[in-house]
Design a protein around this motif. Sequence first.
Motif, PDB file in Angstrom:
ATOM      1  N   PRO A  20     -28.218  94.100  20.093  1.00  0.00           N
ATOM      2  CA  PRO A  20     -28.802  95.468  19.785  1.00  0.00           C
ATOM      3  C   PRO A  20     -30.012  95.618  20.808  1.00  0.00           C
ATOM      4  O   PRO A  20     -30.167  97.082  21.087  1.00  0.00           O
ATOM      5  N   LEU A  21     -30.829  94.753  21.325  1.00  0.00           N
ATOM      6  CA  LEU A  21     -31.926  95.154  22.203  1.00  0.00           C
ATOM      7  C   LEU A  21     -31.292  95.541  23.518  1.00  0.00           C
ATOM      8  O   LEU A  21     -31.795  96.676  23.996  1.00  0.00           O
ATOM      9  N   ILE A  22     -30.399  94.896  24.107  1.00  0.00           N
ATOM     10  CA  ILE A  22     -29.671  95.286  25.246  1.00  0.00           C
ATOM     11  C   ILE A  22     -28.955  96.450  24.925  1.00  0.00           C
ATOM     12  O   ILE A  22     -29.395  97.449  25.957  1.00  0.00           O
ATOM     13  N   PHE A  23     -28.242  96.795  23.917  1.00  0.00           N
ATOM     14  CA  PHE A  23     -27.699  98.265  23.688  1.00  0.00           C
ATOM     15  C   PHE A  23     -28.602  99.294  23.727  1.00  0.00           C
ATOM     16  O   PHE A  23     -28.391 100.156  24.230  1.00  0.00           O
ATOM     17  N   LEU A  25     -31.800  99.381  24.729  1.00  0.00           N
ATOM     18  CA  LEU A  25     -32.319  99.824  26.283  1.00  0.00           C
ATOM     19  C   LEU A  25     -31.283 100.594  27.113  1.00  0.00           C
ATOM     20  O   LEU A  25     -31.824 101.583  27.977  1.00  0.00           O
ATOM     21  N   LEU A  26     -29.988 100.000  27.207  1.00  0.00           N
ATOM     22  CA  LEU A  26     -28.950 101.077  27.869  1.00  0.00           C
ATOM     23  C   LEU A  26     -29.006 102.388  27.306  1.00  0.00           C
ATOM     24  O   LEU A  26     -28.894 103.462  27.915  1.00  0.00           O
ATOM     25  N   LEU A  27     -29.080 102.609  25.898  1.00  0.00           N
ATOM     26  CA  LEU A  27     -28.921 103.682  25.409  1.00  0.00           C
ATOM     27  C   LEU A  27     -29.978 104.746  25.878  1.00  0.00           C
ATOM     28  O   LEU A  27     -29.747 105.831  26.199  1.00  0.00           O
ATOM     29  N   ILE A 163     -38.640 101.482  17.501  1.00  0.00           N
ATOM     30  CA  ILE A 163     -39.759 100.662  17.982  1.00  0.00           C
ATOM     31  C   ILE A 163     -39.980 100.909  19.491  1.00  0.00           C
ATOM     32  O   ILE A 163     -41.135 101.083  19.751  1.00  0.00           O
ATOM     33  N   LEU A 164     -38.854 100.861  20.420  1.00  0.00           N
ATOM     34  CA  LEU A 164     -39.245 101.211  21.761  1.00  0.00           C
ATOM     35  C   LEU A 164     -39.452 102.875  21.843  1.00  0.00           C
ATOM     36  O   LEU A 164     -40.496 102.996  22.958  1.00  0.00           O
TER      37      LEU A 164
END
Length: 245
Positions: A20-23, A25-27, A163-164
């Motif tokens: 989910p974190l990688i997804f 960041l990409l999103l 969060i990001l």
Amino acid sequence: MINNDNNQHSWRRTWEWGIPLIFSLLLLACILLTSVEAVVYWTPSWFEKEYDKYMVLEDVRGEMSMDSALQVTNEMMKYLRGYRKNLVVYTTLDGKRQEFFSTREKQHLADCRVLFMKGFRIRNGCGVLCVGIFLLMGWCSWKEGNREKFSGFLRKVARVNLILLGVILVVALLVARNFDQYFVLFHHMFFNNNLWLLDPKVDNLINLLPEGFFSDTVERIMLIFIGSVFVISGIFTKVLSPVKE
């Protein structure tokens, strides 16, 4: 045996939140770069409204109409997007047909073109990866007969998004407090020369696009970005993965 179980549990949690974190960041990268395009390419009359707001035609060297300013801008934006090969753009200044861009402006805009094209390639790459991960997670959940696994993945993505986004908002507020400083820092980070230092007595580009234009544009980009993140996160949590009561 207990240590092995703990290690497996720790690895499972890392894996469950890592994807989910990688997804996310990409999103977010995809949304941010699309927001840039939305403002400078899709927003009707954006440049005209900004030119009126800052009365740039009064600062341009030579008498220039709004139609001529918008024609020059349109050709410049085509160039930055890769839709024309050069910046040999003629317009009417002081009633005479002449080239608008100076040699230094052309060189700087060539650097900007590289930045634009890289940005759009990154956006497209992030978009493809997001679609791939989305479909892969959906397929894995379907194959296992566990729809909740996919729903859980989307809910985690929504949480990470928010969060990001909070971190990004803090950075945005810091930039807004001293836009001049960060505007200069941006140029030092992304350009390896001083061609961006234009002289308003010689270069009309800086007269046409004052710093206020860029601060307004960044603000509009951030508004679209924030709204898009909330909408997409809402779709993930409320539509695609509603919590069962």
